[in-house]
Scaffold this active site. Structure first.
Site, mmCIF file in Angstrom:
data_model
loop_
_atom_site.group_PDB
_atom_site.id
_atom_site.type_symbol
_atom_site.label_atom_id
_atom_site.label_comp_id
_atom_site.label_asym_id
_atom_site.label_seq_id
_atom_site.Cartn_x
_atom_site.Cartn_y
_atom_site.Cartn_z
ATOM 1 N N ARG A 19 0.814 -1.217 0.000
ATOM 2 C CA ARG A 19 0.000 0.000 0.000
ATOM 3 C C ARG A 19 0.850 1.270 0.000
ATOM 4 N NH1 ARG A 19 -4.015 -0.944 4.842
ATOM 5 N NH2 ARG A 19 -2.103 -1.844 5.671
ATOM 6 N N ASN A 37 -6.362 -2.741 1.788
ATOM 7 C CA ASN A 37 -6.368 -4.206 1.787
ATOM 8 C C ASN A 37 -7.807 -4.685 1.889
ATOM 9 O OD1 ASN A 37 -3.582 -4.462 1.746
ATOM 10 N ND2 ASN A 37 -3.388 -4.601 3.969
#
Length: 751
Positions: A19, A37
């Site tokens: 990320r 996520n």
């Protein structure tokens, strides 16, 4: 005209800095959107011009974070959204977990530098991690991978750590394991009787205790290690005595690669593996050793050492304080699973360790260290134990809509679970003869079902009725009321190699060679020297080593002399009388006359040879006799080798003839190493002869015997380029691969 796109990336993409990587890349391309996520992987929403989104997508998928492994990635246009910048948003779980789990990663070079830098705020902080390194599977409770789904949830980040976490320019941006000495995990040092030891420099004090000849139980990030000075023979003997481990080799932790290179000559492939993110133990020959290790006590009668480098912050700092190699063996009593809980460690190990170095981070999934060896001539990689850093993921393609659990074997137990689009194979769990290993085995099974919120619809187990894995499989299948199938042990071994190399759809025939110590055969005999043919979805046993008597049940695997007794003929009675009392000879002769149970085991044949050559009559650890046999070999030349059997008739290898011819060389006074080389050459030649008889050009080999690296090299050398050879590569050839093989057999074999 700006458009909005949705990108889904699956595979090992959580807990690897994916990320923050997306965040920085999106800002580089000046794109707007979010990344988060979810239960399937990483989900990205982007708004921007198509000619910008395309290059972003190409850059992301071709150059992902180094610890990630992308399985699939998809991009498609979606409803337009107007974003205010680009941000990492909280994970939203809307379904059941369907992604790869993240294994533990060895401490990275950047974190190593920080803990050694006096000017860095993490100087000497043992639990320093970042997005690229640190414990993952060991501390995971649920997914998606977020701090509140790990055991670090109980450690609230201080303001400084929180600012690092929020800062896109910081390398700990969105690092879920971020802590420091102000807000993180604490070490505690105590004596075996529970007396706290107060010190301002706890790791320095710990190092002093090691150097003073003490044994320490150290709680690492994946479980306890028992440590002592590897240069001190007396303390190593003390550890062996207390741990009830008389001869099995100990792993050795070196403080640095540079010190290791001063002591041992290591190959590039060994160095690469030692310094990899997995950080396993690597078995290395001790030829021309230049250090001061107590070699005879560390690895009795062996010419090799199990070496590892510090793979966690605590080991890095501890080893740096020491600057000497130390023993670092699993924190357990002999044959029990590795311990990870402080209270249990003090209860179980207080008579083993003199001192305890504990910490307050809970470990959910304890793991032993993985062990790898490379063959001398061809650098064939052989996994001896698949655990920390390698489990619990396994990359393979399986086409089924059923949730399947395979219960594995007995001695080297693992569990394979297919609850979604991915396969998960547990870390090595151990020998199910032992109650506490069975407890860990059952707990791991339950843990898988809890984590994936799924129960198996099909259960698979070994055909051996006495295996505890089989018994538990039957019990669980009855409890869940699901289909239950049993897969023959050696067919599972063969299927494991076929599965690893995706060979099931090949049109040409493949010969399977499965050699190990024991397995319940389809004819109710004890198999272990098997040849199979696989073609068009069917697997058939086409040959085996000729049967000989299986004596005294499981005792035969523990006493190599019994294998010798079983194979001995009348000309060998003098030798028998040297290793058996008259009473024992009478008992075993009687058993031999009455015994109806037979075996084809090549593993027991190794035992018989080791006993004949006075190398090992009693195994103190599994496979000791076979290891000692291989250990006798220095160099060899194939052109100087001879074979102890010249022909195979109707697929039958004449086991007793082979052993008798070897015995003749022994009686002639031929050197042990020459006999052993000829023995291994005979086995390697048998593989190729059998393939010639069957007119098959592809050979797949599995079973514990193929942990013998000399045998593997010989087969490769003899086969030249005439045969295509397959070995287990990402799984151990031993019984750790049985769970995977059971699943592969169930999926692909018709008969």
């Amino acid at each position: 005209m700006p458009k909005t796109y949705k990108i889904l990336v699956t595979g090992r993409v959580q807990g690897v800095g994916f990320r923050p990587h997306v965040f920085k890349l999106a800002n580089t391309f000046q794109l707007l959107g979010t990344v988060s996520n979810n239960e399937e992987g990483v989900i990205i929403y982007l708004t921007g011009e198509p000619d910008v989104v395309g290059p972003f997508y190409e850059s992301l998928t071709s150059n992902p974070p180094k610890a990630s492994k992308i399985k699939e990635h998809h991009l498609h246009e979606t409803d337009y959204q107007n974003f205010d910048g680009f941000s990492i948003v909280p994970s939203i779980k809307s379904g059941k977990l369907n992604l790869q789990l993240t294994p533990d990663f060895a401490i990275c070079d950047d974190c190593k530098k920080e803990v050694a830098d006096e000017d860095n705020r993490r100087y000497h902080y043992p639990f320093t991690t970042c997005v690229n390194c640190g414990p993952r599977w060991a501390i995971t409770n649920s997914f998606p991978f977020e701090r509140n789904h790990t055991n670090l949830e109980s450690f609230e980040m201080c303001n400084t750590c929180a600012n690092e976490y929020k800062n896109p320019a910081d390398r700990r941006f969105h690092s879920q394991t971020n802590t420091c000495s102000d807000c993180g995990i604490e070490l505690k040092l105590s004596s075996a009787d529970g007396r706290p030891i107060s010190t301002d420099h706890i790791l320095k004090k710990t190092a002093e205790l090691i150097k003073a000849g003490n044994i320490l139980a150290i709680k690492n990030t994946s479980g306890y290690l028992l440590c002592c000075d590897a240069n001190n023979p007396e303390v190593i003997k003390k550890l062996r005595d207390r741990k009830n481990r008389p001869t099995k080799p100990f792993a050795i932790l070196y403080s640095s690669l540079s010190l290791l290179k001063q002591h041992l000559n290591i190959k590039a492939i060994q160095e690469k593996t030692l310094t990899s993110p997995e950080g396993p133990i690597v078995i290395i020959p001790k030829n021309d050793f230049k250090g001061s290790l107590a070699l005879d006590e560390l690895a009795p009668n062996l010419n090799q050492l199990g070496i590892m480098l510090p793979y966690s912050g605590i080991l890095q700092l501890f080893a740096t304080e020491l600057q000497i190699p130390i023993v670092a063996t699993s924190g357990n009593i002999h044959a029990s699973p590795i311990i990870s809980e402080v209270e249990m460690a003090h209860e179980e190990l207080y008579q083993v360790a003199d001192y305890f170095l504990d910490h307050d981070l809970k470990i959910t999934n304890p793991q032993d260290d993985s062990v790898i060896k490379f063959s001398a001539r061809y650098n064939e990689k052989i996994i001896f134990r698949r655990s920390r850093g390698l489990s619990p993921n396994f990359d393979t393609d399986i086409d089924t809509d059923k949730k399947i659990m395979a219960m594995g074997g007995h001695l080297k137990s693992t569990i394979a679970f297919l609850p979604n689009d991915y396969l998960y194979i547990s870390q090595y769990l151990g020998n199910l003869d032992h109650f506490d290993v069975v407890e860990r085995y059952i707990k791991t099974t339950e843990r898988f079902m809890q984590l994936f919120e799924a129960s198996p619809e099909v259960l698979l187990a070994d055909k051996h009725p006495g295996y505890n894995s089989t018994r538990y499989g039957i019990e669980l299948a009855n409890k869940l009321k699901v289909d239950f199938y049993q897969v023959q042990h050696h067919k599972a071994h063969f299927a494991s190699v076929l599965g690893e190399h995706a060979l099931f759809d090949k049109k040409s025939a493949i010969m399977g060679v499965v050699w190990d110590g024991t397995g319940f055969g389809d004819d109710s005999q004890i198999w272990g020297g098997e040849f199979f043919n696989y073609q068009n979805g069917e697997m058939e046993r086409v040959g085996h080593f000729d049967y000989y008597d299986w004596l005294a049940g499981d005792k035969m695997a523990k006493e190599p002399r019994l294998s010798f007794f079983s194979l001995a003929n009348d000309t060998m009675q003098d030798k028998i009388s040297q290793i058996f009392s008259e009473e024992e000879m009478a008992i075993y002769h009687h058993l031999k006359k009455k015994e109806s149970l037979k075996t084809s085991s090549v593993g027991r044949l190794f035992d018989a040879v080791a006993s004949l050559l006075n190398l090992c009559d009693f195994n103190t650890y599994e496979g000791e006799a076979a290891i000692l046999l291989e250990n006798q070999i220095g160099d060899y030349e194939l052109e100087n080798c001879k074979t102890y059997v010249s022909e195979i008739v109707n697929g039958m290898v004449p086991t007793k003839k082979l052993f008798n011819n070897l015995y003749i060389d022994f009686k002639k006074g031929i050197e042990k190493d020459e006999i052993i080389v000829n023995f291994l050459f005979t086995l390697a030649t048998i593989v190729i002869k059998m393939a010639e008889q069957l007119n098959i050009k592809e050979i797949a080999m599995s079973g514990g015997v193929f942990q013998n690296t000399v045998l593997v090299d010989m087969i490769k050398e003899i086969s030249e380029d005439n045969y295509k050879l397959y070995f287990n590569r990402n799984l151990s050839p031993n019984d750790e691969n049985i769970s995977f093989g059971q699943l592969m057999y169930h999926q692909h074999i018709k008969n």
